[in-house]
Design an enzyme around this catalytic site. Sequence first.
Site, PDB file in Angstrom:
ATOM      1  N   ASP A 190       0.694  -0.935  -0.088  1.00  0.00           N
ATOM      2  CA  ASP A 190      -0.166   0.249   0.559  1.00  0.00           C
ATOM      3  C   ASP A 190       0.759   1.078  -0.077  1.00  0.00           C
ATOM      4  O   ASP A 190       2.395   1.582   0.158  1.00  0.00           O
ATOM      5  CB  ASP A 190      -1.225   0.109   1.460  1.00  0.00           C
ATOM      6  N   HIS A 244      -3.356  10.700   7.127  1.00  0.00           N
ATOM      7  CA  HIS A 244      -2.143   9.447   7.389  1.00  0.00           C
ATOM      8  C   HIS A 244      -1.116  10.240   8.337  1.00  0.00           C
ATOM      9  O   HIS A 244      -0.328   9.414   8.440  1.00  0.00           O
ATOM     10  CB  HIS A 244      -1.940   9.730   5.610  1.00  0.00           C
ATOM     11  N   ASP A 273      -1.918  -0.458   6.416  1.00  0.00           N
ATOM     12  CA  ASP A 273      -3.051  -1.095   5.075  1.00  0.00           C
ATOM     13  C   ASP A 273      -2.572  -2.853   4.755  1.00  0.00           C
ATOM     14  O   ASP A 273      -3.555  -2.962   4.103  1.00  0.00           O
ATOM     15  CB  ASP A 273      -2.856   0.095   4.434  1.00  0.00           C
ATOM     16  N   HIS A 298      -4.403   3.771   7.854  1.00  0.00           N
ATOM     17  CA  HIS A 298      -3.986   4.412   6.718  1.00  0.00           C
ATOM     18  C   HIS A 298      -2.249   4.880   7.228  1.00  0.00           C
ATOM     19  O   HIS A 298      -1.907   6.115   7.520  1.00  0.00           O
ATOM     20  CB  HIS A 298      -4.956   6.062   7.258  1.00  0.00           C
ATOM     21  N   GLU A 339       1.092   5.695   0.521  1.00  0.00           N
ATOM     22  CA  GLU A 339       0.580   7.354   1.413  1.00  0.00           C
ATOM     23  C   GLU A 339       1.168   8.044   0.054  1.00  0.00           C
ATOM     24  O   GLU A 339       2.003   7.892  -0.050  1.00  0.00           O
ATOM     25  CB  GLU A 339       0.343   7.426   2.699  1.00  0.00           C
TER      26      GLU A 339
END
Lengths: 695, 126
Positions: free
Chosen positions: A509, A560, A655, A650, A511
């Site tokens: 994942d 985040h 995640d 987040h 951010e």
Amino acid sequence: MRSDTRPWIWAAVVFLITFAGGFLFYTFLTFILAEETSSALIAFRQDFLFVLLLLFVTPAILAGLAAALMVNRYVRPVEKLSDISSLLGKNTSLPEYSPSGITFIDRLGQNLDAAAKRLNDQESEMQEQLRSASRKLSRERDTLATIIEQLQEGLVVTNKEGRILLFNAPAEQMLSLPDKNPPTYLGLGRPLDQVIENAPVQLAIDESRHPDGNGSFRFTVSSPGDQLLQIRAIPASLKDDPDSGNLFFIRNITGSVLKHHKEEEFADDGIRRVRDSVAGIRAAADNLKNYPDAGADMQEQFLGLILNETETIAALVGDYQKEQGKNKPGEGLNQVISLSALLGMMQRISAQSGLNLSFSFPEDEPYVEADACSVSISLLYMTGKIKELMGDDIRIASESADEHHKIKISWTGEEPDQDQLQNWIGGFPEFDGIKLPFSMQTVMQQHRAEWWTQSEDGSCEFNMILPKAEKPASPKTGKGHFDFDLFQFSLSSEIAKTPLKKITATVFDTETTGLYPSDGDRLISVGAVRILNGKLRENQSFHHYINPGRPIPEASTRIHGITDEMVAEKPNAAHCLKDFYRFCEEDIFIAHNAAFDMRFLELEQRGAGVDFSRPVIDTLLLSTILHPNLEGHSIDDLATRYGIKTETRHQALGDAIMTARVFLKMIPLLAGINIHTIEDATRASRESVYAKIRY
Amino acid sequence: MSKKILIVDDEPSIVISLEFLMAQNGYNVFVARNGEQALDLIPELMPDLILLDVMLPNRSGFDVLQLIRKDKKIRHIKVIILTAKGRDQDITKGISLGADAYVTKPFSTRALVEKVKETITQKDEK
């Protein structure tokens, strides 16, 4: 009380019927039997009436009792079940069924109980899903609201007819001016071009969608508060619905235009004056050198000139440096546009207005730096004047030279005189209901353009020359949506046939600074964990922060929690992705809404000298296949649905772990719909509607 | 009889040097300080060549050039524009409007004299 008396009523009825039946049978016998037998029967009745009555009454009583028992034991429980069943689905808790002892009825009761329980469970699950969906919706709405609120620019969203659907506070501040004359009111449902008079809203909507354009359209208007507003229209089109409305970003450029003008003027004027002085010095010096016989007076004068002009230059340079320190370079107000696109736009606008002009387009692809709207409207305004007063057979063409491009309006007729021209150039251009908030003179200055007219034998020209611009490095094509085909990879047969429960993959994942990689959003964190042979290995994890080389917007920090300070000392994306590549090697990828994360990897991978092309399994797509009728497909929704405990959300690694757990829970469910291998999963995903989402 | 040159410029220093330079090269030199003055002077003076500065107060050199070229009586007069702007757009505009040559400031006097000689002796094509 009905249930109490009814068995006895039934008993009485059955008793009477049985008794009457016996009596009728006896009477019937006396008629049909031979006289002797009949007489014997009658004699028997006369002697033993009591016995005969007993023969009739006893079965009648027994039959009555049996009827009462039947009603009590069989009919009443079934009736009760019927009552209970009528409550099914009424959203009340059902009364407990008490067993009657009759097997088949009790089984019915148990089935009904189970069905009721299932229905209740489903109902509460549905309620929970509804609640979570509406929570998610309101969260998304909040996020959107925050993003819109945080924008420094004004934003107005309209539908395809130009009616306002949404606007933020800066837009309201710039456009809603109820105290001005005329007052303006920015309100939902109003057409935007009514709020800003003379604004080419429809033109902007059309042009921003035109395939030749660059996916947006800029124009400048003056607000009733005498402010210059630059408006950028971008279609809010989704792939499946090209007519879904427009975004209008609004910027107050009053200050920057003034500053820009001042700087341009200062620079132009300064250079001219320096050149003048240098010319004076050079001419005087040349004369001194070339004409040594010139008289002493003359020589003295030349030396004096040189001294004077030197001082003038020194003073000019000093002024210029002071001015430079004061003003930072003004923001570019124009955009680079191809001349063909500019002429194309003019052609469309003129055709719409019914003005019959002939256009010839350049063969090569010349670019100019221009505010396309104001140049088009200015030239069409000029064309309109020419058509009205000067002549016919109007042609518009372009010519290119080394340093500039020329747009030429030619016609057959008269040439306007200087005063008339000055008058037109000094006016505010207006064409087909669109009025510019400044004069054509200003447009010329803004573009550092020159213009003039010339004529020969009744054939006239209006010329405007614009400085050449470099072709933009990566001309934007399309509508800004990225066309990422998640399924572009063909699977090698070995990987393809691997059963999902034996899968080895990297689940990851990211951010990011925002949602739009094409608008400069960057990675700030990558988190990943591996699944080996169908088992989650949390100890094989990867979690790095990245310095995105740009500020992290506050709205995204709120999601985040990553701030500029946290990443200030972190390596750049290229460095991190090199490490990430070493972590995942040749693994296939699993991600939730993979198109988004893959887009960011793809944008940054070149800098890292790696290639992340590989098969990708998207848990979002799989969810839409598994639960086509359920609303929520977010990782939160899936975790709730599969009873997975939510951990650090987040945060890229958190995640990724959640996604891995969700994926492992999906494997048996996928087997239930005949999706067993990686190949099956990717093929099924391809048919999912969500696969059509683009970033 | 020596040829007549009209200098149209508002910068005194350059005017002094040009005046001297042209006189040294045997031309009969006249000076106008702005566009209006030049337009008044030209019909009576009928110079052979005009050294025309572009940046003049009130009426620009381009305007003066355009008016010269529109007037049948004086349109044959040679015009060299002196431009301090030095931008390609100005040169294109000047030549389009009928200038015979242009010289960008600052210039070498030798080159200017060459240009003047060359232009003044050119056969009239207009």
